[in-house]
Scaffold this motif. Sequence first.
Motif, mmCIF file in Angstrom:
data_model
loop_
_atom_site.group_PDB
_atom_site.id
_atom_site.type_symbol
_atom_site.label_atom_id
_atom_site.label_comp_id
_atom_site.label_asym_id
_atom_site.label_seq_id
_atom_site.Cartn_x
_atom_site.Cartn_y
_atom_site.Cartn_z
ATOM 1 N N ARG A 1 0.950 -0.876 0.291
ATOM 2 C CA ARG A 1 -0.386 0.059 -0.266
ATOM 3 C C ARG A 1 0.644 1.039 -0.076
ATOM 4 N N ASP A 2 0.818 2.591 -1.014
ATOM 5 C CA ASP A 2 1.388 3.341 -1.034
ATOM 6 C C ASP A 2 2.881 3.278 -1.516
ATOM 7 N N GLY A 3 3.210 2.072 -2.120
ATOM 8 C CA GLY A 3 4.002 1.615 -2.615
ATOM 9 C C GLY A 3 5.402 1.196 -1.457
ATOM 10 N N ALA A 4 4.472 0.638 -0.122
ATOM 11 C CA ALA A 4 5.689 -0.284 1.003
ATOM 12 C C ALA A 4 4.915 -1.420 1.667
ATOM 13 N N PHE A 5 6.009 -2.650 1.531
ATOM 14 C CA PHE A 5 5.131 -3.604 2.264
ATOM 15 C C PHE A 5 5.552 -3.818 3.929
ATOM 16 N N THR A 6 3.564 -4.573 4.215
ATOM 17 C CA THR A 6 4.237 -5.193 6.152
ATOM 18 C C THR A 6 4.140 -5.750 5.903
ATOM 19 N N CYS A 7 4.740 -6.321 6.524
ATOM 20 C CA CYS A 7 4.032 -8.237 6.895
ATOM 21 C C CYS A 7 2.721 -8.467 7.146
ATOM 22 N N VAL A 8 1.517 -9.535 6.827
ATOM 23 C CA VAL A 8 0.507 -10.008 7.432
ATOM 24 C C VAL A 8 0.564 -10.969 8.301
ATOM 25 N N GLU A 9 1.265 -12.004 7.041
ATOM 26 C CA GLU A 9 1.887 -13.134 8.148
ATOM 27 C C GLU A 9 3.061 -13.404 7.497
ATOM 28 N N ALA A 10 3.990 -13.729 8.710
ATOM 29 C CA ALA A 10 5.630 -13.975 8.709
ATOM 30 C C ALA A 10 5.226 -15.482 7.794
ATOM 31 N N ALA A 11 4.611 -16.292 8.231
ATOM 32 C CA ALA A 11 4.837 -17.704 8.524
ATOM 33 C C ALA A 11 3.714 -18.801 8.052
ATOM 34 N N THR A 12 3.228 -18.770 7.033
ATOM 35 C CA THR A 12 2.213 -19.717 7.193
ATOM 36 C C THR A 12 2.357 -20.919 6.754
ATOM 37 N N ASP A 13 1.208 -22.049 7.361
ATOM 38 C CA ASP A 13 1.300 -23.459 7.031
ATOM 39 C C ASP A 13 0.653 -23.954 6.036
ATOM 40 N N GLY A 14 1.379 -23.226 4.874
ATOM 41 C CA GLY A 14 1.141 -24.429 3.452
ATOM 42 C C GLY A 14 1.141 -22.924 2.684
ATOM 43 N N ASN A 15 0.775 -23.113 1.284
ATOM 44 C CA ASN A 15 1.536 -22.365 -0.022
ATOM 45 C C ASN A 15 -0.010 -20.842 -0.094
ATOM 46 N N PRO A 16 0.486 -20.187 0.395
ATOM 47 C CA PRO A 16 -0.749 -19.152 0.194
ATOM 48 C C PRO A 16 -1.138 -18.323 -1.148
ATOM 49 N N ASN A 17 -2.628 -18.906 -1.051
ATOM 50 C CA ASN A 17 -3.309 -19.012 -2.498
ATOM 51 C C ASN A 17 -4.364 -18.041 -2.228
ATOM 52 N N GLY A 18 -5.903 -17.914 -2.487
ATOM 53 C CA GLY A 18 -6.401 -17.561 -3.128
ATOM 54 C C GLY A 18 -7.148 -17.170 -1.790
ATOM 55 N N MET A 19 -7.516 -15.295 -2.505
ATOM 56 C CA MET A 19 -8.012 -14.128 -1.994
ATOM 57 C C MET A 19 -9.317 -13.189 -2.281
ATOM 58 N N GLY A 20 -10.086 -13.037 -1.191
ATOM 59 C CA GLY A 20 -11.118 -11.891 -1.868
ATOM 60 C C GLY A 20 -11.891 -11.436 -0.252
ATOM 61 N N VAL A 21 -12.556 -10.150 -0.926
ATOM 62 C CA VAL A 21 -13.419 -9.482 0.178
ATOM 63 C C VAL A 21 -14.741 -9.970 -0.102
ATOM 64 N N SER A 22 -15.260 -10.187 1.161
ATOM 65 C CA SER A 22 -16.642 -9.667 1.124
ATOM 66 C C SER A 22 -17.511 -8.454 0.608
ATOM 67 N N PRO A 23 -18.304 -8.759 -0.311
ATOM 68 C CA PRO A 23 -18.824 -6.950 -1.140
ATOM 69 C C PRO A 23 -19.890 -6.173 -0.196
ATOM 70 N N ASP A 24 -18.800 -6.669 1.518
ATOM 71 C CA ASP A 24 -20.035 -4.978 2.219
ATOM 72 C C ASP A 24 -18.588 -4.148 2.221
ATOM 73 N N GLY A 25 -17.422 -5.640 2.312
ATOM 74 C CA GLY A 25 -15.920 -4.993 2.147
ATOM 75 C C GLY A 25 -15.968 -4.982 4.294
ATOM 76 N N ARG A 26 -15.783 -5.687 4.494
ATOM 77 C CA ARG A 26 -15.704 -6.525 5.976
ATOM 78 C C ARG A 26 -14.807 -7.341 6.886
ATOM 79 N N VAL A 27 -15.103 -8.411 5.351
ATOM 80 C CA VAL A 27 -14.456 -10.056 5.537
ATOM 81 C C VAL A 27 -13.115 -10.015 4.574
ATOM 82 N N PHE A 28 -12.178 -10.547 4.368
ATOM 83 C CA PHE A 28 -11.192 -10.996 3.928
ATOM 84 C C PHE A 28 -10.871 -12.538 3.588
ATOM 85 N N TYR A 29 -11.074 -13.240 3.165
ATOM 86 C CA TYR A 29 -10.482 -14.315 2.885
ATOM 87 C C TYR A 29 -9.569 -14.602 2.687
ATOM 88 N N PHE A 30 -8.615 -15.526 2.821
ATOM 89 C CA PHE A 30 -7.606 -16.563 2.025
ATOM 90 C C PHE A 30 -7.399 -18.087 2.929
#
Length: 284
Positions: free
Chosen positions: A136-165
Amino acid sequence: MTSSGTTLVRRAASPCVVAEGPRWCAADRALYWVDLTGGRYLRWRADAAPEAFESVDPGLGKIGALQPLGGGRLRLFTARCEVWETDFGGAPVRREVLPGHADRRFNDVWVDGETAFCGVAHEPSRGLKGELWRLRDGAFTCVEAATDGNPNGMGVSPDGRVFYFVVSDARRIDAYDYDRATGRLANRRVLCDDFAAPGVPDGMTVDPRDGTLWVAIWDGGRLEHRAADGRLIARIAFPMKKVTSVEVGAGRIFVTTANKEPDAAAYFAATGAGSVFELLKKGM
């Protein structure tokens, strides 16, 4: 719980190794996607013939994901965890680099307004965990440093309140509280972890029409339709084993697939593996 009320139509007969990351661009009336392993990005204009797709190799190595910017302009997320911009078929310009990750690569990416969530592929042979970063704004921020598997599909609920991963190897989808104004995630919890063998969840999208989830199953030969709370609604069978990702655009459901069989040419001829399909209700 297999759906019998659907049919598949091949929209782009692209012999990709791993077709991934489909993104519909309303401004261009076109579907864009990548051949991750082949290092290409591709385009199919709405309702063109299946053979009329376009393909470009920009010479950047593996491409994990792309973002259409309109007017044929793209942002590419690639090997060495670099972010590039390019006109379709033009010379790419590097815009951002994830520090300390020159020997890694981006996998799946989700862009929501000013925020891009970037998965870094896990590499178990090197003892490296997957990661999730926010750009965001040209800068990276770590959200999860060690996922227990390959990070794959993502999306956001239509109301913008839930992020899926999706965390593929854990056969799990996580949910977070999402603040769209800042791009921040909080309160991670397991949405569902009941994906049956064979296969693991791979790419995913949230249907903007009703908030349900469409989940591609790698090595499982199917697409799963799930409620916003993770409950299974239906399974849709595919003729190839590797279903990779899915996109809802202009009210249409597009699905990418992969072809990594020993005899790829024969497998492509028999199943269309590596192509892009559209999921239709029977009778349409």
